[in-house]
Motif scaffolding. Structure first.
Motif, PDB file in Angstrom:
ATOM      1  N   ILE A 305      34.607  -5.760 -21.090  1.00 23.78           N
ATOM      2  CA  ILE A 305      35.668  -6.761 -20.911  1.00 23.78           C
ATOM      3  C   ILE A 305      36.367  -6.582 -19.565  1.00 23.78           C
ATOM      4  N   ALA A 306      35.706  -5.938 -18.624  1.00 25.32           N
ATOM      5  CA  ALA A 306      36.216  -5.779 -17.258  1.00 25.32           C
ATOM      6  C   ALA A 306      37.624  -5.203 -17.264  1.00 25.32           C
ATOM      7  N   SER A 307      37.833  -4.139 -18.020  1.00 25.07           N
ATOM      8  CA  SER A 307      39.185  -3.597 -18.178  1.00 25.07           C
ATOM      9  C   SER A 307      39.655  -2.818 -16.958  1.00 25.07           C
ATOM     10  N   ARG A 308      38.759  -2.517 -16.023  1.00 23.95           N
ATOM     11  CA  ARG A 308      39.200  -1.803 -14.817  1.00 23.95           C
ATOM     12  C   ARG A 308      39.860  -2.739 -13.812  1.00 23.95           C
ATOM     13  N   LEU A 309      39.758  -4.034 -14.032  1.00 23.36           N
ATOM     14  CA  LEU A 309      40.344  -5.001 -13.113  1.00 23.36           C
ATOM     15  C   LEU A 309      41.801  -5.261 -13.463  1.00 23.36           C
ATOM     16  N   SER A 310      42.607  -5.434 -12.443  1.00 22.92           N
ATOM     17  CA  SER A 310      43.981  -5.877 -12.664  1.00 22.92           C
ATOM     18  C   SER A 310      43.983  -7.390 -12.884  1.00 22.92           C
ATOM     19  N   MET A 311      45.148  -7.938 -13.200  1.00 24.44           N
ATOM     20  CA  MET A 311      45.212  -9.380 -13.438  1.00 24.44           C
ATOM     21  C   MET A 311      44.846 -10.165 -12.179  1.00 24.44           C
ATOM     22  N   LYS A 312      45.316  -9.708 -11.042  1.00 22.89           N
ATOM     23  CA  LYS A 312      44.973 -10.394  -9.802  1.00 22.89           C
ATOM     24  C   LYS A 312      43.483 -10.301  -9.527  1.00 22.89           C
ATOM     25  N   GLN A 313      42.878  -9.153  -9.776  1.00 25.53           N
ATOM     26  CA  GLN A 313      41.445  -8.998  -9.569  1.00 25.53           C
ATOM     27  C   GLN A 313      40.642  -9.809 -10.580  1.00 25.53           C
ATOM     28  N   HIS A 314      41.174  -9.970 -11.781  1.00 28.28           N
ATOM     29  CA  HIS A 314      40.513 -10.849 -12.748  1.00 28.28           C
ATOM     30  C   HIS A 314      40.360 -12.250 -12.174  1.00 28.28           C
ATOM     31  N   LEU A 315      41.456 -12.793 -11.660  1.00 29.77           N
ATOM     32  CA  LEU A 315      41.398 -14.152 -11.127  1.00 29.77           C
ATOM     33  C   LEU A 315      40.538 -14.222  -9.871  1.00 29.77           C
ATOM     34  N   GLU A 316      40.656 -13.244  -8.988  1.00 31.40           N
ATOM     35  CA  GLU A 316      39.846 -13.256  -7.769  1.00 31.40           C
ATOM     36  C   GLU A 316      38.357 -13.244  -8.092  1.00 31.40           C
ATOM     37  N   SER A 317      37.961 -12.476  -9.092  1.00 28.50           N
ATOM     38  CA  SER A 317      36.541 -12.425  -9.451  1.00 28.50           C
ATOM     39  C   SER A 317      36.094 -13.697 -10.168  1.00 28.50           C
ATOM     40  N   LEU A 318      36.926 -14.220 -11.052  1.00 28.41           N
ATOM     41  CA  LEU A 318      36.543 -15.421 -11.804  1.00 28.41           C
ATOM     42  C   LEU A 318      36.482 -16.656 -10.917  1.00 28.41           C
ATOM     43  N   PHE A 319      37.257 -16.686  -9.826  1.00 31.99           N
ATOM     44  CA  PHE A 319      37.238 -17.831  -8.910  1.00 31.99           C
ATOM     45  C   PHE A 319      36.118 -17.730  -7.876  1.00 31.99           C
ATOM     46  N   ASP A 320      35.253 -16.756  -7.994  1.00 28.43           N
ATOM     47  CA  ASP A 320      34.122 -16.616  -7.070  1.00 28.43           C
ATOM     48  C   ASP A 320      33.236 -17.848  -7.181  1.00 28.43           C
ATOM     49  N   ASN A 321      32.850 -18.442  -6.039  1.00 27.78           N
ATOM     50  CA  ASN A 321      32.069 -19.680  -6.078  1.00 27.78           C
ATOM     51  C   ASN A 321      30.579 -19.440  -6.221  1.00 27.78           C
ATOM     52  N   ASN A 322      30.122 -18.184  -6.231  1.00 26.37           N
ATOM     53  CA  ASN A 322      28.709 -17.877  -6.443  1.00 26.37           C
ATOM     54  C   ASN A 322      28.411 -17.747  -7.930  1.00 26.37           C
ATOM     55  N   GLU A 347      31.916  -5.848 -12.361  1.00 30.64           N
ATOM     56  CA  GLU A 347      32.598  -5.452 -13.590  1.00 30.64           C
ATOM     57  C   GLU A 347      32.260  -6.372 -14.759  1.00 30.64           C
ATOM     58  N   TRP A 348      31.734  -7.552 -14.454  1.00 33.13           N
ATOM     59  CA  TRP A 348      31.394  -8.512 -15.510  1.00 33.13           C
ATOM     60  C   TRP A 348      29.919  -8.456 -15.902  1.00 33.13           C
ATOM     61  N   TYR A 349      29.171  -7.578 -15.288  1.00 37.42           N
ATOM     62  CA  TYR A 349      27.729  -7.556 -15.550  1.00 37.42           C
ATOM     63  C   TYR A 349      27.345  -6.302 -16.331  1.00 37.42           C
ATOM     64  N   HIS A 350      26.450  -6.497 -17.292  1.00 38.54           N
ATOM     65  CA  HIS A 350      25.834  -5.396 -18.025  1.00 38.54           C
ATOM     66  C   HIS A 350      24.380  -5.771 -18.267  1.00 38.54           C
ATOM     67  N   PRO A 351      23.427  -4.864 -17.985  1.00 39.08           N
ATOM     68  CA  PRO A 351      22.005  -5.245 -18.090  1.00 39.08           C
ATOM     69  C   PRO A 351      21.598  -5.682 -19.488  1.00 39.08           C
ATOM     70  N   ARG A 352      22.234  -5.168 -20.528  1.00 39.74           N
ATOM     71  CA  ARG A 352      21.871  -5.565 -21.892  1.00 39.74           C
ATOM     72  C   ARG A 352      22.667  -6.774 -22.373  1.00 39.74           C
ATOM     73  N   PHE A 353      23.873  -6.929 -21.855  1.00 42.07           N
ATOM     74  CA  PHE A 353      24.749  -8.000 -22.317  1.00 42.07           C
ATOM     75  C   PHE A 353      24.595  -9.272 -21.501  1.00 42.07           C
ATOM     76  N   THR A 354      24.236  -9.157 -20.241  1.00 40.24           N
ATOM     77  CA  THR A 354      24.189 -10.255 -19.270  1.00 40.24           C
ATOM     78  C   THR A 354      25.596 -10.806 -19.023  1.00 40.24           C
ATOM     79  N   ILE A 355      25.675 -11.709 -18.078  1.00 40.06           N
ATOM     80  CA  ILE A 355      26.970 -12.298 -17.723  1.00 40.06           C
ATOM     81  C   ILE A 355      27.543 -13.087 -18.895  1.00 40.06           C
ATOM     82  N   PHE A 356      26.693 -13.825 -19.586  1.00 41.82           N
ATOM     83  CA  PHE A 356      27.176 -14.647 -20.700  1.00 41.82           C
ATOM     84  C   PHE A 356      27.702 -13.770 -21.838  1.00 41.82           C
TER      85      PHE A 356
END
Length: 644
Positions: A305-322, A347-356
């Motif tokens: 659940i990307a718990s190492r990210l702060s709230m600002k980093q959560h938004l910065e990563s989720l707004f990535d256009n790639n 932080e959002w990727y896991h080889p077994r879980f995938t991005i989804f």
């Protein structure tokens, strides 16, 4: 002097101190020491920072609550529901007292120090802090110029303070003013508009200027920078997907609002939890923080659940256009041991879980974790968490569309790839707007990112989400008001034709107490001593019941105590004699008719911040309407009783 050591008889182990050798119960002490060593080895098989992270969350929750407990109840929670109640005309004691300012600041600091453990923001408490300062400055201004206290001017300062509270959190003056208008007021005075904008602009400018002075930014820029395409940010067929995203956010917001309000009511009514909140609030806060800290431990469940990210980093990563799904289709990036600021999406990727899998798991876990966090009695804001939650919804939809259309959508012979970051932006605005029943979250999203290229799709998503949410559920703040049972007049959510047929005659209070001018003083004394009303309706005579005005209870009691007994033969003193002696009578400038509709009465009460009104028919007092009758009428209209 060195300590003497020795060996136990028949022992080949290490030497021990003589104090331990000759001490009482050596076997029991050796067993306890061995058990503690075994527990230490088992516990620290995991990285020891986990226990400190858990302790940090629990301690910050306890410290945050302790500050509230030491000062008072008014500094807990968000603060926006109570402010809505105050702006509607209700007085909440000590809520705006400046002595609570320090406790709110320290408590909020401790809340924010927990980071991703509790996943709470600061919008609501900052609004409360800003309103406290606004009320205090208003009182200072009144005393400085020697004017009497003016309720309307005080409300003007409170509205401006609410706008500043939102603007200084996001450095967004436009959306700050509009958000405060939508959330705080059902009716807004245009006179307050420029005052709110002026104060919010000053606050937002200083907030960003401090970042430049602190060398965090080279110049004044937006909080969350994005790299969206400017020439063709989205294709025309994508409008349908943005509207569908808004509908999904609206449905999920209804589920969230219903579950949050139900669970908050359960916590307050359940025998165990209500007893904990009444007598052992630190224990409840510690238990809730312990549960959340256990789940957000990064090497364990927090890894998904990307718990190492702060709230600002959560938004910065989720707004990535790639598109992360397309980037990991043929490669599997390793999970870094330390957080990589240049590649937050790892932080959002896991080889077994995938991005989804990680995005879906994040939504499922944060859904109930946010609900649990809202029950902890500490200063906390709930807007930013739901904003990030909506961004995750939009990111999931955007990644799915990017996989479904890897080359992009063809429109006009030109193919442009899909940007999941744009869907994350729309999802954040739509979900937060649906939860709070506001449209200004669309403008907030643009001010946060500094780009307005997605203005049309984001606004359409917000409108679609609000259309669904406002039709089925009260807003987050209104739901909190309902659960806390604050004296706030609800909206009439049933807009059917039948609601306009409901008149005052159907719900007014007909058992009213009136005093007539020809009433003997003995009867007046009986009325005053047998009732506790703040005001009494004054009528011309007992027979006519023509309404003349109202009398304050305090004034009437003072006049009765000052009136000497009459010894004139054949003359019985009545209320008219007291009125002739100068007892003040307030004229009735506003009254209702039995034929007045429910909607008209509701608008009058909201617009003028009224508490009660008399009902007259051809001048005769026939009843009264207060908040109690209005709330019952609205409740029976929204949730009609079952037929017998």
């Amino acid at each position: 002097m060195e300590e003497l050591v020795g060996l136990r008889e028949g022992s080949s182990g290490s030497p021990v101190t003589l104090q331990e050798l000759w001490g009482p119960c050596p076997r029991i002490r050796r067993g306890i020491r061995g058990g503690l060593e075994w527990l230490k080895q088992k516990l620290f098989r995991v990285r020891e920072d986990w226990y400190f992270l858990m302790t940090l969350g629990v301690l910050m929750a306890l410290i945050s609550y302790a500050m509230n407990f030491a000062i008072g109840r008014v500094v807990r929670g968000s603060g926006i529901p109570e402010l809505k109640t105050i702006l509607s005309g209700v007085v909440l004691e000590d809520y705006l007292d400046i002595k609570n300012f320090g406790a709110k600041v320290v408590g909020l600091t401790c809340t924010l120090a927990t980071g991703s453990t509790l996943f709470l923001g600061k919008v609501g408490p900052f609004v409360h802090l800003s309103v406290m300062i606004a009320a205090y400055l208003g009182r200072v201004h009144t005393k400085a110029i020697g004017e009497p206290e003016n309720k309307s001017k005080q409300n003007e300062m409170l509205v401006a303070g609410a706008a500043v509270g939102v603007a200084t959190v996001f450095a967004a003056p436009f959306s700050g003013v509009l958000f405060s208008i939508e959330v705080m007021s059902s009716h807004f005075s245009v006179w307050d508009y420029w005052r709110g904008f002026f104060a919010a602009t000053c606050g937002a400018f200083m907030f960003r200027l401090l970042a430049v002075f602190n060398s965090e930014q080279e110049t004044i820029t937006s909080l969350y920078k994005t790299n969206f395409r400017v020439d063709v940010p989205f294709d025309l067929p994508e409008i349908f997907f943005f509207v569908a995203l808004g509908a999904i956010c609206g449905i999920l917001s209804c589920a969230y609002l219903f579950c949050q309000r139900t669970f908050l009511g359960f916590v307050k009514t359940n025998r165990v939890t209500s007893k904990l909140l009444a007598t052992s609030k630190p224990l409840y806060s510690a238990l809730a923080a312990l549960v959340l800290a256990s789940i957000t431990y990064p090497p364990d469940v927090g890894r998904f659940i990307a718990s190492r990210l702060s709230m600002k980093q959560h938004l910065e990563s989720l707004f990535d256009n790639n598109s992360w799904a397309l980037m990991t289709r043929n490669s599997s990036p390793p999970w870094p041991e330390e957080l990589d600021p240049q590649n937050l999406w790892f932080e959002w990727y896991h080889p077994r879980f995938t991005i989804f899998g990680t995005l879906a798991f994040f939504l499922v876990m944060k859904f109930w974790m946010l609900i649990l966090a809202t029950t902890i009695p500490m200063p906390a804001g709930y807007f930013m968490p739901i904003f990030i939650f909506g961004a995750a919804i939009g990111r999931l939809i955007g990644e799915a569309l990017a996989v479904a259309f890897p080359e992009g959508i063809v429109a006009g012979g030109v193919t442009n790839p899909i940007m999941p970051g744009g869907y994350a932006l729309a999802g954040a605005a739509a979900f937060s707007g649906a939860v709070t029943h506001t449209i200004s979250t669309a403008l907030l999203a643009f001010e946060l990112t500094g780009q307005i290229v997605h203005a049309l799709p984001v606004l359409m998503a917000v409108l679609a989400a609000n259309a669904i949410a406002q039709s089925f559920q009260p807003s987050f703040y209104d739901g909190t008001i309902i659960v806390k049972k604050l004296p706030y007049l609800p909206w009439i959510r049933g807009r059917k034709i039948s609601s306009h047929r409901v008149t005052v005659e159907h719900f007014m209070n007909t058992t009213i107490t009136t005093v007539a001018k020809d009433t003997p003083l003995e009867e007046v004394v009986k009325v005053v001593t047998s009732t506790d009303m703040a005001k009494y309706l004054l009528v011309e005579s007992t027979e006519s019941q023509i309404l003349v005005g109202t009398m304050e209870r305090a004034h009437l009691v003072r006049a009765l105590q000052a009136e000497p007994p009459s010894w004139a033969p054949g003359h019985q003193q009545c209320l008219q004699d007291i009125l002739a002696g100068g007892c003040p009578v307030e004229p009735v400038t506003l009254q209702l008719s039995p034929e007045t509709s429910l909607h008209q009465a509701h608008n009058l009460f909201e617009l003028l911040h009224l508490q009660s009104l008399p009902v007259t028919s051809r001048g005769r007092a026939v009843g009264s309407v207060s908040w109690v009758e209005l709330k019952k009428a609205i409740s029976s209209l929204t949730n009609p009783p079952a037929p017998k």
